[in-house]
Design a protein around this motif. Structure first.
Motif, mmCIF file in Angstrom:
data_model
loop_
_atom_site.group_PDB
_atom_site.id
_atom_site.type_symbol
_atom_site.label_atom_id
_atom_site.label_comp_id
_atom_site.label_asym_id
_atom_site.label_seq_id
_atom_site.Cartn_x
_atom_site.Cartn_y
_atom_site.Cartn_z
ATOM 1 N N TYR A 211 0.900 -1.160 0.000
ATOM 2 C CA TYR A 211 0.000 0.000 0.000
ATOM 3 C C TYR A 211 0.933 1.202 0.000
ATOM 4 C CZ TYR A 211 -2.251 3.504 3.140
ATOM 5 O OH TYR A 211 -2.685 4.635 3.762
ATOM 6 N N SER B 136 -2.573 0.061 6.968
ATOM 7 C CA SER B 136 -2.219 -1.355 6.856
ATOM 8 C C SER B 136 -2.753 -2.196 8.017
ATOM 9 C CB SER B 136 -0.705 -1.515 6.745
ATOM 10 O OG SER B 136 -0.081 -0.896 7.850
ATOM 11 N N ARG C 163 -5.300 -5.139 7.351
ATOM 12 C CA ARG C 163 -4.886 -6.463 6.890
ATOM 13 C C ARG C 163 -4.517 -7.370 8.064
ATOM 14 N NH1 ARG C 163 -1.117 -3.628 2.826
ATOM 15 N NH2 ARG C 163 0.234 -4.100 4.574
HETATM 16 O O1 PMV Z 1 -0.345 1.689 7.240
HETATM 17 P P1 PMV Z 1 0.725 2.671 7.040
HETATM 18 O O2 PMV Z 1 0.229 4.056 6.877
HETATM 19 O O3 PMV Z 1 1.784 2.561 8.129
HETATM 20 O O4 PMV Z 1 1.461 2.336 5.650
HETATM 21 C C1 PMV Z 1 2.133 1.117 5.414
HETATM 22 C C2 PMV Z 1 3.048 1.230 4.263
HETATM 23 C C3 PMV Z 1 3.956 0.040 4.037
HETATM 24 O O5 PMV Z 1 4.187 -0.671 5.235
HETATM 25 C C4 PMV Z 1 5.283 0.543 3.531
HETATM 26 C C5 PMV Z 1 3.380 -0.892 2.983
HETATM 27 C C6 PMV Z 1 2.241 -1.783 3.414
HETATM 28 O O6 PMV Z 1 1.392 -2.063 2.573
HETATM 29 O O7 PMV Z 1 2.226 -2.239 4.560
#
Ligand code: PMV
Length: 342
Positions: free
Chosen positions: A18, A152, A155
């Motif tokens: 993401y 993320s 998920r």
């Molecule tokens: O959920 P966030 O805002 O911490 O973004 C996650 C971004 C990555 O870890 C680099 C990619 C991913 O899909 O987990």
């Protein structure tokens, strides 16, 4: 019934990242992503009702209050949930990560997921996921709410290999476990080149990504890569999956390195390591492929049968770097302990 509500939520490692979110408060990703939920790399958060005026957050025997900038996301998430559902009771929160925070292992994913589940359980007195569902919080709803704290995190609410689709509108995002953890018990061996918190957090990086000339081409290529990764999962062929993982991670880093304010998450030591890994793989010494999140640490994805060889190679190659060993996992847990037992 009063007591302690404990959520244990694993981190996840994205196989397709993401990277880039659309404007607005809904954490609407620019692209679909796919991850593997981890097992022992997790956040454990225990929540009980508090007699104080406001929430308190304990971490490593230290208490943090509202307005401590390091925990902005935590307090915002509590406010969002309280306002959204009319909860007023202040909470006492104790949280612990099994890994260093902000080190390229998604502590915000497991952290915001665990906070969301444990806080809602404490407010609704839900002692299990079944009780949470009865209170109106399905797994999908919990993922939606966790996502608003940290993208993320949604998920991490599912076990195994998890797909997060952006949907046609911000409020139509979709999550699904494509395969459970025992379908293909892959491992993630993480080499920590730094356990310090990163200087540019993912929130900022998601905004900067749009300014890279590589971002448009990346988005156009995602559907093909998604299909290829899913087909490698379907056939459980590591040699097929591995090269896609590396291309994906390098592309994500290329995007942020070419943004209007470039960010270099990769250190020279991490780059040297990647090079050595590729050489060792080419010579048949090991079978492991890397992926890297927004930090300098390297995740090595591989099969169980290749773990001992990888460990031996790492022991030869590494100096002082810490190595974390984990496997794919089943997803979150929720436990309850009554006050009498606590
Ligand atoms: O959920 P966030 O805002 O911490 O973004 C996650 C971004 C990555 O870890 C680099 C990619 C991913 O899909 O987990």
């Amino acid at each position: 019934m009063s007591g302690i509500f404990t959520a244990r939520v694993p981190s996840n490692i994205a196989l397709i990242k993401y990277w880039g979110k659309r404007p607005g408060a809904m954490q609407w990703p620019a692209n679909d992503s796919l991850s593997m939920t981890l097992n022992t790399l997790n956040t454990c958060t225990s929540v009980s009702r508090s007699l104080e005026q406001d929430h308190s957050l304990w971490m490593n025997n230290q208490v943090f209050r509202r307005h401590d900038r390091r925990f902005d996301k935590t307090f915002h998430q509590l406010d969002r949930l309280a306002q959204g559902f009319g909860f007023t009771a202040p909470l006492a929160i104790k949280t612990r990560n099994s890994f260093p925070m902000g080190a390229g292992i998604a502590s915000s994913a497991s952290g915001l997921g665990a906070l969301t589940i444990a806080a809602l359980a404490a407010w609704t007195e839900a002692q299990s996921f079944h009780d949470l569902l009865a209170a109106g919080f399905s797994q999908h709803k919990l993922a939606d709410l966790s996502r608003q704290g940290s993208g993320s995190a949604c998920r991490s609410l599912f076990g195994g290999f998890v797909l997060w689709q952006s949907g046609d509108q911000a409020d139509q995002q979709h999550y699904e476990s494509l395969y459970s953890a025992d379908y293909w018990p892959l491992r993630d061996t993480v080499v920590l080149f730094s356990s310090e918190e990163k200087a540019t957090g993912s929130t900022e990086a998601h905004e900067l990504a749009w300014s890279s000339p590589l971002f448009g081409p990346r988005l156009s290529g995602i559907p093909e890569r998604m299909q290829a990764v899913q087909s490698a999962l379907a056939s459980r062929k590591m040699d097929e999956l591995g090269p896609w993982l590396e291309a994906e991670a390098l592309e994500m880093h290329a995007v942020i390195m070419t943004a209007s304010q470039p960010v270099y998450y990769l250190s020279p030591a991490a780059l040297d390591f990647i090079q050595a890994l590729r050489m060792a793989r080419l010579s048949g010494e090991l079978r492991a492929w890397f992926t890297i999140d927004a930090g300098p640490n390297i995740h090595l994805i591989h099969e169980d049968a290749d773990h001992e060889r990888l460990k031996a190679w790492l022991a030869k190659r590494l100096k002082n770097e810490q190595v974390l060993h984990d496997t794919i996992g089943q997803g979150p847990r929720l436990d309850f302990q009554s006050e009498q037992m606590a």
